[in-house]
Design a protein around this motif. Structure first.
Motif, PDB file in Angstrom:
ATOM      1  N   VAL A 197      31.534  49.588  45.713  1.00 31.98           N
ATOM      2  CA  VAL A 197      32.989  49.707  45.656  1.00 31.98           C
ATOM      3  C   VAL A 197      33.490  49.733  47.098  1.00 31.98           C
ATOM      4  N   MET A 198      34.273  48.695  47.470  1.00 34.38           N
ATOM      5  CA  MET A 198      34.696  48.557  48.860  1.00 34.38           C
ATOM      6  C   MET A 198      36.180  48.845  49.028  1.00 34.38           C
ATOM      7  N   GLU A 199      36.504  49.409  50.158  1.00 34.48           N
ATOM      8  CA  GLU A 199      37.895  49.714  50.504  1.00 34.48           C
ATOM      9  C   GLU A 199      37.996  49.675  52.024  1.00 34.48           C
ATOM     10  N   GLY A 200      38.890  48.830  52.534  1.00 36.10           N
ATOM     11  CA  GLY A 200      39.090  48.751  53.980  1.00 36.10           C
ATOM     12  C   GLY A 200      37.854  48.346  54.747  1.00 36.10           C
ATOM     13  N   GLY A 201      37.012  47.518  54.125  1.00 35.09           N
ATOM     14  CA  GLY A 201      35.817  47.036  54.804  1.00 35.09           C
ATOM     15  C   GLY A 201      34.635  47.982  54.766  1.00 35.09           C
ATOM     16  N   LYS A 202      34.769  49.096  54.068  1.00 35.09           N
ATOM     17  CA  LYS A 202      33.687  50.070  53.992  1.00 35.09           C
ATOM     18  C   LYS A 202      33.227  50.236  52.545  1.00 35.09           C
ATOM     19  N   VAL A 203      31.972  50.613  52.384  1.00 36.11           N
ATOM     20  CA  VAL A 203      31.439  50.930  51.059  1.00 36.11           C
ATOM     21  C   VAL A 203      31.812  52.379  50.754  1.00 36.11           C
ATOM     22  N   MET A 204      32.719  52.554  49.780  1.00 36.30           N
ATOM     23  CA  MET A 204      33.209  53.893  49.453  1.00 36.30           C
ATOM     24  C   MET A 204      32.367  54.550  48.363  1.00 36.30           C
ATOM     25  N   GLU A 205      31.863  53.731  47.438  1.00 35.64           N
ATOM     26  CA  GLU A 205      31.014  54.241  46.356  1.00 35.64           C
ATOM     27  C   GLU A 205      29.968  53.191  46.032  1.00 35.64           C
ATOM     28  N   GLU A 206      28.847  53.629  45.477  1.00 36.20           N
ATOM     29  CA  GLU A 206      27.838  52.687  45.001  1.00 36.20           C
ATOM     30  C   GLU A 206      26.982  53.357  43.941  1.00 36.20           C
ATOM     31  N   GLY A 207      26.458  52.492  43.074  1.00 33.43           N
ATOM     32  CA  GLY A 207      25.643  52.977  41.978  1.00 33.43           C
ATOM     33  C   GLY A 207      25.751  52.038  40.791  1.00 33.43           C
ATOM     34  N   THR A 208      25.217  52.453  39.634  1.00 29.35           N
ATOM     35  CA  THR A 208      25.347  51.654  38.426  1.00 29.35           C
ATOM     36  C   THR A 208      26.714  51.900  37.793  1.00 29.35           C
ATOM     37  N   HIS A 209      27.033  51.117  36.791  1.00 29.58           N
ATOM     38  CA  HIS A 209      28.313  51.261  36.091  1.00 29.58           C
ATOM     39  C   HIS A 209      28.451  52.680  35.527  1.00 29.58           C
ATOM     40  N   HIS A 210      27.427  53.161  34.865  1.00 25.68           N
ATOM     41  CA  HIS A 210      27.505  54.497  34.251  1.00 25.68           C
ATOM     42  C   HIS A 210      27.558  55.594  35.310  1.00 25.68           C
ATOM     43  N   GLY A 218      35.424  58.726  40.401  1.00 31.49           N
ATOM     44  CA  GLY A 218      36.000  58.375  41.694  1.00 31.49           C
ATOM     45  C   GLY A 218      36.842  57.113  41.609  1.00 31.49           C
ATOM     46  N   ILE A 219      36.742  56.300  42.669  1.00 34.42           N
ATOM     47  CA  ILE A 219      37.560  55.084  42.754  1.00 34.42           C
ATOM     48  C   ILE A 219      37.242  54.134  41.612  1.00 34.42           C
ATOM     49  N   TYR A 220      35.955  53.908  41.374  1.00 32.65           N
ATOM     50  CA  TYR A 220      35.556  52.950  40.346  1.00 32.65           C
ATOM     51  C   TYR A 220      36.045  53.397  38.974  1.00 32.65           C
ATOM     52  N   ALA A 221      35.908  54.661  38.682  1.00 33.47           N
ATOM     53  CA  ALA A 221      36.354  55.162  37.374  1.00 33.47           C
ATOM     54  C   ALA A 221      37.852  54.959  37.209  1.00 33.47           C
ATOM     55  N   GLY A 222      38.614  55.160  38.296  1.00 35.75           N
ATOM     56  CA  GLY A 222      40.053  54.923  38.232  1.00 35.75           C
ATOM     57  C   GLY A 222      40.378  53.467  37.998  1.00 35.75           C
ATOM     58  N   MET A 223      39.634  52.583  38.658  1.00 35.17           N
ATOM     59  CA  MET A 223      39.835  51.134  38.461  1.00 35.17           C
ATOM     60  C   MET A 223      39.515  50.754  37.008  1.00 35.17           C
ATOM     61  N   TRP A 224      38.466  51.346  36.467  1.00 34.65           N
ATOM     62  CA  TRP A 224      38.045  51.038  35.093  1.00 34.65           C
ATOM     63  C   TRP A 224      39.118  51.470  34.091  1.00 34.65           C
ATOM     64  N   ARG A 225      39.656  52.658  34.274  1.00 33.69           N
ATOM     65  CA  ARG A 225      40.703  53.133  33.367  1.00 33.69           C
ATOM     66  C   ARG A 225      41.957  52.278  33.487  1.00 33.69           C
ATOM     67  N   LEU A 226      42.274  51.847  34.717  1.00 41.97           N
ATOM     68  CA  LEU A 226      43.460  51.022  34.938  1.00 41.97           C
ATOM     69  C   LEU A 226      43.327  49.688  34.217  1.00 41.97           C
ATOM     70  N   GLN A 227      42.155  49.062  34.329  1.00 42.75           N
ATOM     71  CA  GLN A 227      41.965  47.770  33.655  1.00 42.75           C
ATOM     72  C   GLN A 227      41.904  47.947  32.145  1.00 42.75           C
ATOM     73  N   ALA A 228      41.383  49.042  31.696  1.00 49.04           N
ATOM     74  CA  ALA A 228      41.342  49.292  30.255  1.00 49.04           C
ATOM     75  C   ALA A 228      42.747  49.377  29.679  1.00 49.04           C
ATOM     76  N   SER A 268      46.354  46.681  42.219  1.00 45.24           N
ATOM     77  CA  SER A 268      47.362  47.732  42.351  1.00 45.24           C
ATOM     78  C   SER A 268      46.745  49.120  42.470  1.00 45.24           C
ATOM     79  N   HIS A 269      45.401  49.171  42.410  1.00 45.55           N
ATOM     80  CA  HIS A 269      44.711  50.464  42.462  1.00 45.55           C
ATOM     81  C   HIS A 269      44.475  50.862  43.911  1.00 45.55           C
ATOM     82  N   SER A 270      44.597  52.092  44.201  1.00 48.09           N
ATOM     83  CA  SER A 270      44.369  52.594  45.556  1.00 48.09           C
ATOM     84  C   SER A 270      43.309  53.671  45.537  1.00 48.09           C
ATOM     85  N   VAL A 271      42.890  54.039  46.737  1.00 42.97           N
ATOM     86  CA  VAL A 271      41.872  55.085  46.846  1.00 42.97           C
ATOM     87  C   VAL A 271      42.391  56.392  46.294  1.00 42.97           C
ATOM     88  N   VAL A 272      43.666  56.645  46.506  1.00 41.99           N
ATOM     89  CA  VAL A 272      44.251  57.915  46.057  1.00 41.99           C
ATOM     90  C   VAL A 272      44.123  58.068  44.555  1.00 41.99           C
TER      91      VAL A 272
END
Length: 601
Positions: free
Chosen positions: A558-571, A578-588, A595-599
């Motif tokens: 999971v990248m933000e501003g050129g940095k790896v903010m999170e990493e791991g499997t989907h589960h 964190g960020i990925y979970a927020g992105m997942w809920r947003l797309q769901a 439109s998703h941000s780190v915040v």
């Protein structure tokens, strides 16, 4: 001479690049052409002498018909030899000029394809094609001038001066040479001014051509914004600049010709006046008067031709400047002189690793910062994040379109700069979001993934990429032309073509840079199955905007501003909330990752 001087490739280095590997055929043609050249020059100088001899015989008190007819016969034979020698010499040189032009064009194309992605991002296609065309034309012109003008006229002038010195008083040669020196000085001065004017005209011509090509390539945008009249006004303004530059050039050409013609007229009158005075004093005869008049025309014709050659050489050099500058550019990404072998590794895939990679397209503006990961052979890595987070840049570094400023990218434990580009690129297949197609048939575009593939292989790849229904609807099927950059196909159809091309290539490392972004959900699901089957056992890097397509990835960055903010499997990432979970809920909920941000994470 240095290979590169003042930012341009030297002519010697240029010749080494474009000359054929074997010069035997060229040498034979050149020798034969030189023999014909000497024959042509001798006949050109001898025929006026024979003609003046006939005039002398006919104007004498006693005419010997046999001698006159012998002179006439010799005159006729020489004229016939000269008439044949010139065209024969030109025919011998035609293949040399043609092959040289072809090699210059091909060498230019090859060099452009070797230049870096950074160069191609900044290039102007219309101007670039003009650079290659002008370079090839200029080189062909130089060869043509050398063998059709310089050598014949220099040899002819030398023989003519010998005859003039032998028949006439030395003052004739002094006046003639003085006039030629003055003529050459005027020509040199005007030629320098014309070179600058020609540079300005060439620049204006390139601007006009570049804007025209750019306008045509963006015809859809022009129509969509209703800016056809605006484009016409812009082109009209550019054409006015070109017309002004052309007018300046032609003004200099006309002034130069007028002054040189006046010099020739004055010198001719002076020489003929000297001849008339010598005839009046019985030092010359009518035959010599005819001879000097004929030679004057020949000398001035030769000098005019050489002046044209001098100006033509400088014009050709100006035209070649941009080509030589292009050829002097060094590829940013090159194969090492002694490439390291790529370990065999796993048959289906390769190990890929990044170690503390930092990269920016421009100094002071970093796109990636301290990115690290390790991907085992046959595994899948997914990279997600908003636009501008560095996802596509990461894919470009994997393909070695750029080298990082810091850190390393390794394949099978070998740093990419240590591998030859041919070996590296043979392992990789890329499907980008923006698909490029050739203005060729569907079959040819698919076969570009593996040149030489059979029709049955092409058909299977097309079916796997869900192109079957499209091809069945087209009257010409696989022989359908797709148009320039694939304009006759929709965005989704172009993307399926790119996927078919990669399916045919079957690489060890598969890079999917939002490869299904232009597809509808149904088609995307079908192609995802094919891509999943293709990636099985292969190393795969997926740049994704739809998180539903990467749930099976072995590792996610999971990248933000050129940095790896999170990493791991989907589960794992969902459990982190964190960020990925927020992105997942947003797309769901039907939202977008953009439109998703780190915040929000």
């Amino acid at each position: 001479m240095a290979a590169i001087k003042n930012g341009r490739l030297s002519l010697r280095a240029f010749w080494r690049q474009v000359r054929p590997s074997s010069l035997k055929g060229w040498s034979l043609r050149f020798c034969c052409a030189c023999i014909l050249l000497v024959l042509e020059s001798v006949t050109a100088v001898a025929t006026p002498w024979l003609f003046s001899g006939m005039v002398g015989r006919l104007s004498g008190h006693e005419t010997a018909l046999v001698a006159i007819m012998a002179l006439l016969a010799s005159y006729t034979v020489l004229r016939m030899l000269g008439a044949v020698a010139g065209p024969a010499r030109s025919l011998l040189m035609v293949p040399i000029r043609t092959v040289l032009r072809e090699r210059i064009s091909l060498r230019g194309l090859e060099h452009i394809h070797q230049l870096s992605a950074r160069f191609h991002q900044q290039r102007q296609t219309g101007a670039l094609t003009r650079v290659i065309d002008r370079g090839a034309d200029a080189a062909s012109t130089i060869v043509d001038m050398a063998f059709s003008n310089v050598m014949p006229n220099l040899l002819g002038l030398g023989l003519t001066f010998i005859v003039v010195l032998h028949v006439f008083d030395g003052w004739y040669l002094v006046l003639l040479c003085g006039t030629l020196l003055l003529y050459a000085g005027v020509s040199f001065l005007f030629t320098r001014w014309r070179m600058q004017a020609r540079r300005e005209r060439n620049q204006a011509n390139s601007n006009a051509h570049r804007h025209l090509v750019d306008s045509l390539l963006n015809a859809d945008i022009v129509r969509a914004f209703g800016n056809a009249a605006y484009e016409s006004r812009r082109q009209e303004k550019i054409w006015k600049s070109l017309s002004a530059a052309e007018a300046r050039l032609q003004k200099l050409i006309g002034s130069s010709q007028a002054i040189r013609n006046i010099l020739i007229a004055l010198a001719t009158a002076s020489l003929l006046g000297m001849a008339i005075l010598d005839i009046e004093a019985h030092r010359l005869g009518v035959a010599q008067f005819v001879l000097i008049g004929t030679y004057l025309r020949s000398v001035y014709a030769s000098v005019g031709a050489l002046n044209y050659v001098g100006a033509g050489w400088r014009n050709a050099r100006v035209d070649m400047e941009a080509y030589l500058e292009l050829m002097a550019l060094k590829p940013e990404i090159q194969s090492p002189s002694k490439p390291a072998p790529l370990p065999i590794g796993q048959p289906g895939g390769v190990t890929l690793e990044m170690q503390h990679v930092t990269f920016g397209y421009e100094p002071g503006r970093l796109i990636l910062q301290d990115v690290s990961f390790r991907l085992e052979a046959g595994r899948m890595l997914a990279v997600v994040g908003r636009s501008g987070s560095g996802k596509s840049t990461l894919a470009k570094l994997i393909s070695r379109l750029y080298d990082p400023q810091e850190g390393k990218v390794l394949m099978e434990g070998v740093a990419l700069p240590d591998l030859s580009l041919e070996v590296l690129r043979a392992q990789i297949g890329v499907v980008a979001q923006d698909t490029s197609l050739f203005n060729a048939t569907i079959a040819e575009n698919i076969a570009y993934g593996r040149v030489g593939a059979g029709m049955e292989e092409i058909r299977r790849a097309a079916e796997a990429a869900q192109l079957g229904p499209l091809i069945e609807r087209l009257p010409d099927g696989f022989a359908t032309l797709v148009g320039e950059r694939g304009v006759r196909l929709s965005g989704g159809e172009r993307q399926r073509m790119a996927i078919a091309r990669i399916l045919l290539r079957s690489p060890r490392l598969l890079v999917l840079d939002e490869a299904t972004s232009a597809l509808d959900t149904k088609t995307e699901d079908a192609i995802q199955q094919e891509l999943l089957a293709l990636s099985s056992g292969r190393t795969t890097v997926v740049i994704a905007h739809r998180l539903s397509t990467i749930q099976r990835a072995d590792h996610i960055l999971v990248m933000e501003g050129g940095k790896v903010m999170e990493e791991g499997t989907h589960h794992d990432l969902l459990e982190k909330e964190g960020i990925y979970a927020g992105m997942w809920r947003l797309q769901a909920r039907g939202g977008s990752v953009e439109s998703h941000s780190v915040v929000e994470g």
